[in-house]
Design a protein around this motif. Structure first.
Motif, mmCIF file in Angstrom:
data_model
loop_
_atom_site.group_PDB
_atom_site.id
_atom_site.type_symbol
_atom_site.label_atom_id
_atom_site.label_comp_id
_atom_site.label_asym_id
_atom_site.label_seq_id
_atom_site.Cartn_x
_atom_site.Cartn_y
_atom_site.Cartn_z
ATOM 1 N N ASP A 277 12.316 -19.660 -21.063
ATOM 2 C CA ASP A 277 13.070 -18.624 -20.377
ATOM 3 C C ASP A 277 12.157 -17.701 -19.580
ATOM 4 O O ASP A 277 11.013 -17.452 -19.974
ATOM 5 N N PRO A 278 12.677 -17.136 -18.483
ATOM 6 C CA PRO A 278 11.945 -16.057 -17.810
ATOM 7 C C PRO A 278 11.899 -14.817 -18.697
ATOM 8 O O PRO A 278 12.636 -14.698 -19.678
ATOM 9 N N TYR A 279 11.028 -13.880 -18.329
ATOM 10 C CA TYR A 279 11.069 -12.554 -18.952
ATOM 11 C C TYR A 279 12.363 -11.874 -18.514
ATOM 12 O O TYR A 279 12.733 -11.902 -17.341
ATOM 13 N N ARG A 280 13.037 -11.257 -19.477
ATOM 14 C CA ARG A 280 14.318 -10.625 -19.176
ATOM 15 C C ARG A 280 14.184 -9.110 -19.235
ATOM 16 O O ARG A 280 13.568 -8.558 -20.161
ATOM 17 N N LEU A 281 14.756 -8.429 -18.247
ATOM 18 C CA LEU A 281 14.821 -6.966 -18.206
ATOM 19 C C LEU A 281 16.289 -6.566 -18.298
ATOM 20 O O LEU A 281 17.024 -6.638 -17.309
ATOM 21 N N TYR A 282 16.705 -6.197 -19.503
ATOM 22 C CA TYR A 282 18.102 -5.806 -19.732
ATOM 23 C C TYR A 282 18.121 -5.009 -21.024
ATOM 24 O O TYR A 282 17.901 -5.562 -22.096
ATOM 25 N N ASN A 283 18.330 -3.698 -20.913
ATOM 26 C CA ASN A 283 18.155 -2.819 -22.065
ATOM 27 C C ASN A 283 19.129 -3.176 -23.180
ATOM 28 O O ASN A 283 20.347 -3.098 -22.996
ATOM 29 N N LEU A 284 18.578 -3.554 -24.339
ATOM 30 C CA LEU A 284 19.385 -4.046 -25.450
ATOM 31 C C LEU A 284 18.885 -3.486 -26.778
ATOM 32 O O LEU A 284 17.689 -3.266 -26.968
ATOM 33 N N ASP A 285 19.828 -3.291 -27.695
ATOM 34 C CA ASP A 285 19.535 -2.879 -29.065
ATOM 35 C C ASP A 285 19.310 -4.155 -29.879
ATOM 36 O O ASP A 285 20.253 -4.800 -30.319
ATOM 37 N N VAL A 286 18.046 -4.522 -30.049
ATOM 38 C CA VAL A 286 17.701 -5.783 -30.720
ATOM 39 C C VAL A 286 17.169 -5.462 -32.109
ATOM 40 O O VAL A 286 16.071 -4.923 -32.250
ATOM 41 N N PHE A 287 17.957 -5.775 -33.136
ATOM 42 C CA PHE A 287 17.549 -5.479 -34.508
ATOM 43 C C PHE A 287 16.337 -6.330 -34.892
ATOM 44 O O PHE A 287 16.362 -7.543 -34.768
ATOM 45 N N GLN A 288 15.302 -5.666 -35.395
ATOM 46 C CA GLN A 288 14.085 -6.326 -35.883
ATOM 47 C C GLN A 288 13.668 -7.466 -34.964
ATOM 48 O O GLN A 288 13.697 -8.633 -35.310
ATOM 49 N N TYR A 289 13.225 -7.073 -33.773
ATOM 50 C CA TYR A 289 12.952 -8.049 -32.734
ATOM 51 C C TYR A 289 11.823 -9.011 -33.114
ATOM 52 O O TYR A 289 10.938 -8.687 -33.888
ATOM 53 N N GLU A 290 11.906 -10.184 -32.526
ATOM 54 C CA GLU A 290 10.858 -11.180 -32.704
ATOM 55 C C GLU A 290 9.691 -10.880 -31.768
ATOM 56 O O GLU A 290 9.847 -10.226 -30.740
ATOM 57 N N LEU A 291 8.530 -11.408 -32.141
ATOM 58 C CA LEU A 291 7.327 -11.174 -31.350
ATOM 59 C C LEU A 291 6.987 -12.398 -30.509
ATOM 60 O O LEU A 291 7.385 -13.519 -30.817
ATOM 61 N N TYR A 292 6.237 -12.137 -29.449
ATOM 62 C CA TYR A 292 5.678 -13.179 -28.590
ATOM 63 C C TYR A 292 6.750 -14.065 -27.971
ATOM 64 O O TYR A 292 6.687 -15.283 -28.000
ATOM 65 N N ASN A 293 7.770 -13.413 -27.424
ATOM 66 C CA ASN A 293 8.731 -14.150 -26.599
ATOM 67 C C ASN A 293 9.245 -13.212 -25.505
ATOM 68 O O ASN A 293 9.023 -11.996 -25.564
ATOM 69 N N PRO A 294 9.914 -13.770 -24.480
ATOM 70 C CA PRO A 294 10.294 -12.960 -23.317
ATOM 71 C C PRO A 294 11.659 -12.278 -23.439
ATOM 72 O O PRO A 294 12.189 -11.798 -22.433
ATOM 73 N N MET A 295 12.232 -12.228 -24.664
ATOM 74 C CA MET A 295 13.546 -11.602 -24.824
ATOM 75 C C MET A 295 13.522 -10.148 -24.381
ATOM 76 O O MET A 295 12.531 -9.444 -24.542
ATOM 77 N N ALA A 296 14.651 -9.704 -23.866
ATOM 78 C CA ALA A 296 14.795 -8.306 -23.473
ATOM 79 C C ALA A 296 14.734 -7.404 -24.698
ATOM 80 O O ALA A 296 15.132 -7.790 -25.804
ATOM 81 N N LEU A 297 14.247 -6.182 -24.481
ATOM 82 C CA LEU A 297 14.268 -5.160 -25.540
ATOM 83 C C LEU A 297 14.915 -3.892 -24.982
ATOM 84 O O LEU A 297 15.737 -3.941 -24.089
ATOM 85 N N TYR A 298 14.531 -2.744 -25.519
ATOM 86 C CA TYR A 298 15.270 -1.496 -25.305
ATOM 87 C C TYR A 298 15.123 -0.919 -23.897
ATOM 88 O O TYR A 298 15.996 -0.190 -23.441
ATOM 89 N N GLY A 299 13.994 -1.189 -23.249
ATOM 90 C CA GLY A 299 13.741 -0.574 -21.953
ATOM 91 C C GLY A 299 13.404 -1.608 -20.900
ATOM 92 O O GLY A 299 13.141 -2.776 -21.205
ATOM 93 N N ALA A 300 13.407 -1.182 -19.647
ATOM 94 C CA ALA A 300 13.122 -2.091 -18.535
ATOM 95 C C ALA A 300 12.435 -1.312 -17.423
ATOM 96 O O ALA A 300 13.032 -0.407 -16.835
ATOM 97 N N VAL A 301 11.185 -1.653 -17.144
ATOM 98 C CA VAL A 301 10.479 -1.081 -15.994
ATOM 99 C C VAL A 301 10.086 -2.246 -15.092
ATOM 100 O O VAL A 301 9.162 -3.002 -15.402
ATOM 101 N N PRO A 302 10.799 -2.436 -13.975
ATOM 102 C CA PRO A 302 10.586 -3.623 -13.135
ATOM 103 C C PRO A 302 9.358 -3.479 -12.232
ATOM 104 O O PRO A 302 9.458 -3.494 -11.000
ATOM 105 N N VAL A 303 8.206 -3.330 -12.877
ATOM 106 C CA VAL A 303 6.940 -3.154 -12.163
ATOM 107 C C VAL A 303 5.929 -4.138 -12.732
ATOM 108 O O VAL A 303 5.748 -4.203 -13.954
ATOM 109 N N MET A 304 5.290 -4.888 -11.856
ATOM 110 C CA MET A 304 4.274 -5.849 -12.279
ATOM 111 C C MET A 304 2.972 -5.548 -11.558
ATOM 112 O O MET A 304 2.976 -5.259 -10.359
ATOM 113 N N LEU A 305 1.862 -5.624 -12.285
ATOM 114 C CA LEU A 305 0.535 -5.478 -11.695
ATOM 115 C C LEU A 305 -0.165 -6.826 -11.698
ATOM 116 O O LEU A 305 -0.036 -7.609 -12.654
#
Length: 944
Positions: A277-305
């Motif tokens: 999957d691509p990295y997702r930017l969509y603010n979501l309430d994810v209970f006990q999120y998993e690590l090292y994957n591109p799932m969306a989390l609580y915030g989204a800053v659409p800026v890449m360096l």
């Protein structure tokens, strides 16, 4: 069933409005009760294949762009180029706007030339309309145009067929746009497979302005799944405007490392997404999120360096709808040996990273930040969205939180416990249980009957409190806040025009429309002391659940077809938390008549959220990997402007071992936001509950934080002034050192402190990389000197926090132990002068009142501390500023020094005096005792 969950479950069951659609929520609660733990159910959250627009866009193949630039439509003013693009498949025209912005940036906007209705353009995130610079036409033929970008050797090449932009500097391509032909723009149209609105259809056909839209071919008009409505689990998303996604690709020649686009629980260097999957930017309430994957989390800053040894650039994709980001690389998957073989064999393939942005709605509005240095990109982005809010000094100290402190007696006991165990703290926090039945702006009448007395007791010790105020409002006709919002029409509406209601902590809840400035102004007024009963000036605010979290909504959030005035929620979802924090921060400023700086913590955020306070990494777990991931998560946020970041010390879910808890305190003490927090289902874990040895280790970590508060404070002042991050990856300060480019187990605080926390269970040692050929680093605990540009193996015990001060720096500390930062206000400073191999050093000292906006009225002290030619001096950097301090310099330590024969202090009034000193020859440390000069004065110390 656990007793603490019984009441909410019973309330769900008893609610008269309970429907079959509530069944998943009830099952969620029951699962929690029975298992005793939260765990992310990935099935609750969409993959790209389950997101219709992402699947459609991702199915497009590179190299088949239907878009052509109509060069005859080109118009160029001094500061703006416009050009029409046409999709040769359906004849729909787009309007391209190109701007050269001050500060070495280029803005590209693409919208429909004649949309059926306006498309959403993100408001309020940019701090101003960005100032432009002149552009000029260098050449034009039938294949394209070449524009000068003002800078001497920078230009843009616009190719006509297919449409493509190349940004050049000299002969070098800095970035290409649509070079893979993945520009896509789903134009607004009337639905053709239904007679739902025949009158509107007739009107459209009669309007010559829309005839281009009528040229859409039959193949495109074939209604695919998800174009006009979409179902996920039991939720249906009506799409009255039909498909409206936008997409654009960017190619970055010479780049192998890209960063940013938080929030994801992943490494600092972003991974390629070709195989998943691509990295997702969509603010979501994810209970006990998993690590090292591109799932969306609580915030989204659409800026890449993007960074390589020659240059740093950035891409800011200003779109607040659900967004997916694909990353591919021509070097991904190559082993180090493979890359060496390429080099030996003379492979001509230049490394390249390709990035594709896909958003569900809105327009394409992208800012290309051309650096060239990392600090330039930080300044460029700050000029667009603003800088980190300058927090009150106390907010940089230690925060003690739990879901929940039970009552006023509990608060008093915890407060006393810190004093009893001689551990400083500044803020104690109250979670949702402090309210009267989850009604925010209220207090439980039995457990918190006299909140002012409680707050006054804390204030008497120069401490503060944070209480939670969430943006879901209990639907209750006896609740003033609900009645006011409903009567004023400030709730978000559902697609049928009624107030949108969903389920959250209070049960049935309404969601205020914070996109409405009148709603925000009203919300801010509710923080006034005469409105928020029981509040006082030492009560601050925490906005949680503001993604927004809707327990019975799709993906635990709001339906996309909910309505904010003229716009659907889908258009602006990622902005909701930004607006909640904005309104709350404004409320805290207003209640003091504009005098006091606010402190507001938010869970959901967007570009620009840095202007309103702090963020944290959400509901983590008491696991070693969650401790480790806090470092790249906060580093990623700092790179995109959000410096005030931290993670729940100890982990929110589950129960940490004493070793993990100690190591987390040691790590958190060196991250910008330092707060312990825990789930109500976990055993209590105040710092003194794990035996005297662990109490002592935690006490020492917290005290190290307090000693460094002057340094943290001056760094946040700089972040406020410049946008430069406080907590930094090593490559930011060592941009040509490729060894640092993917490093995220250690970090810099400012330029001058390097921290490599111990994050492995049972660790006997760590390997720290000390950068900088020809530089030296001093262990801040032992003062041992180490050369730069080496991997240093460091044996560790449970008391070890590996921290190093850069040779060539001066760092102020306050080392007297107090109960809170406010108690330290007039305490003296100790200066740590770490000499470079050239026997020079520089640093700063910044002092103001610590809590008001008076620094904007030139009420502060800002001094440069400089050591050269055996002279240490304090020089005023702000001679027009006026502020006085009672603090003085009580000790100076010079690391890497030689023994002088005498030391002379010279003050501004011409007085000279000899200073006592000690010299430790084994460590080359010179200690000057009790020099005694005022911290705001001019002075010099001469070593002879």
């Amino acid at each position: 069933m656990r007793s603490e969950w019984a009441e909410p479950i019973q309330s769900i069951i008893k609610m008269a409005t309970f429907t079959e659609r509530m069944a998943p929520v009830l099952l969620l609660w029951l699962a929690v009760c029975l298992s005793g733990t939260w765990a992310v159910d990935r099935g609750n959250f969409k993959t790209c294949d389950q997101s219709a627009f992402c699947k459609r866009q991702r199915a497009l193949k590179p190299g088949q762009s239907p878009y052509r630039a109509l060069l005859e439509t080109l118009e160029l003013t001094n500061t703006r180029l416009t050009l029409q693009l046409i999709n040769d498949n359906n004849k729909v025209r787009l309007l391209l706007e190109l701007y050269r912005l001050q500060g070495n940036m280029t803005r590209v906007k693409i919208n429909e030339l004649k949309p059926l209705k306006p498309r959403y353009e993100v408001p309020d995130v940019l701090i101003q309309e960005p100032p432009t610079e002149p552009m000029s036409l260098l050449s034009q033929d039938e294949n394209g145009v070449v524009l000068s970008l003002g800078a001497e050797s920078q230009r843009v090449i616009v190719s006509a067929r297919p449409f493509r932009l190349d940004i050049m500097e000299g002969r070098e391509v800095l970035m290409s746009v649509n070079s893979r032909g993945l520009l896509a723009f789903e134009h607004l149209r009337m639905r053709k497979d239904t007679q739902a609105d025949p009158e509107a259809e007739k009107k459209e056909e009669a309007d010559p302005a829309n005839q281009a839209e009528e040229a859409v071919n039959e193949e495109e008009e074939k209604v695919e799944d998800g174009m006009w409505e979409e179902t996920f689990k039991s939720h249906s998303d009506s799409k009255p405007n039909g498909p409206s996604a936008v997409s654009l690709d960017f190619s970055l020649p010479g780049v192998e490392h890209v960063y940013g686009i938080p929030e994801h629980a992943d490494t600092l260097k972003l991974k390629t997404t070709d195989g998943g999957d691509p990295y997702r930017l969509y603010n979501l309430d994810v209970f006990q999120y998993e690590l090292y994957n591109p799932m969306a989390l609580y915030g989204a800053v659409p800026v890449m360096l993007a960074h390589n040894a020659q240059r740093t650039t950035g891409i800011f994709w200003l779109n607040a709808a659900e967004t997916w980001v694909d990353i591919s690389s021509n070097t991904a998957g190559k082993t180090v040996f493979g890359k060496m073989l390429d080099y030996v064999q003379g492979s001509s393939e230049t490394p390249q990273t390709d990035v594709r942005w896909i958003s569900e709605s809105g327009i394409i509005d992208v800012f290309v930040m051309l650096g060239p240095k990392p600090q330039d990109v930080f300044s460029q982005y700050a000029s667009l969205t603003g800088t980190q809010a300058f927090p009150p000094l106390s907010a940089l100290a230690y925060h003690q939180c739990r879901w929940n402190y039970n009552d006023q007696e509990d608060v008093q006991a915890v407060d006393a416990g810190f004093d009893q165990h001689d551990i400083p703290y500044d803020f104690i926090w109250l979670d949702i249980e402090h309210t009267d039945g989850k009604r925010y702006f209220t207090w439980d009448p039995h457990k918190f009957a006299t909140p002012r007395d409680m707050l006054q007791g804390i204030m008497d010790k120069k401490r503060k409190m944070v209480a939670i105020v969430d943006p879901h409002i209990k639907v209750d006709s006896n609740y003033k806040i609900h009645n006011e919002i409903r009567s004023r029409g400030y709730y978000i509406k559902n697609k049928d025009g009624g107030d949108y209601e969903g389920w959250c902590w209070p049960g049935n809840a309404g969601y205020p429309d914070f996109t409405n400035p009148e709603m925000r102004a009203w919300w801010a007024s509710m923080f006034a002391y005469d409105q928020y009963e029981g509040s006082m000036e030492n009560l601050y605010t925490w906005n949680d659940m503001n993604e927004p979290s809707v327990f019975n909504g799709p993906e635990v959030t709001m339906h996309k077809d909910a309505v904010h005035g003229a716009w659907e929620h889908r258009d602006l979802h990622n902005l909701y938390g930004f607006y909640v924090q904005m309104a709350t921060a404004e409320g805290l400023v207003q209640r003091s008549g504009g005098v006091e700086r606010p402190f507001v913590l938010t869970r959901a955020f967007f570009a620009g959220s840095q202007r309103y306070g702090a963020v944290w990494t959400g509901d983590n777990a008491a696991e070693w990997d969650h401790l480790k991931i806090s470092i790249p998560m906060c580093l990623s946020l700092g790179l995109v402007g959000v410096s005030f970041c931290g993670a729940d010390v100890g982990g929110f879910f589950k129960t940490p071992s004493s070793e993990l808890l100690v190591r987390w305190y040691q790590t958190g003490a060196y991250q910008p936001f330092f707060r312990a927090h825990a789930h109500l289902d976990t055993p209590r874990r105040e710092p003194w509950l794990f035996g005297p040895e662990n109490t002592a280790l935690i006490r020492e970590a917290v005290r190290q934080r307090y000693a460094l508060l002057p340094y943290w404070y001056q760094l946040f002042y700089h972040a406020y002034r410049t946008g430069h991050p406080v907590m930094r990856p090593l490559w930011v300060e060592y941009p040509q050192d490729t060894a640092t480019f993917a490093m995220d187990d250690q970090f810099l605080i400012g330029r001058d402190l390097l921290v490599h926390p111990v994050t492995e269970e049972g660790a006997r040692g760590i390997t720290a990389y000390l950068p900088g050929k020809g530089e030296v680093w001093f262990d801040v605990h032992t003062f041992q000197k180490h050369n730069g540009a080496q991997n240093l193996y460091v044996p560790v015990t449970m008391s070890s926090i590996p921290v190093y001060q850069r040779g060539g720096s001066i760092i102020p500390r306050k080392i007297r132990v107090r109960r809170s930062s406010t108690c330290m206000e007039h305490d003296p400073y100790t200066l740590y002068v770490a000499l470079s191999p050239q026997r020079t050093a520089e640093g700063e000292l910044y002092i103001d009142d610590g809590h008001t906006f008076n620094f904007n009225k030139k009420e502060f002290i800002h001094r440069r501390l400089s050591f050269a030619n055996n002279v240490l001096s304090s020089i005023n950097l702000a001679p027009d500023a006026q502020f006085s301090t009672q603090s003085w310099i009580e000790r100076i330590l010079i690391l890497g020094a030689s023994k002088p024969s005498k030391v002379t202090l010279k003050t501004a009034d011409g007085q000279e005096s000899q200073l006592e000193f000690d010299f430790d020859a084994s460590m080359s440390v010179l200690t000057l005792r009790k020099p005694g000069m005022n911290a705001g004065a001019d002075w010099t110390v001469v070593l002879q």
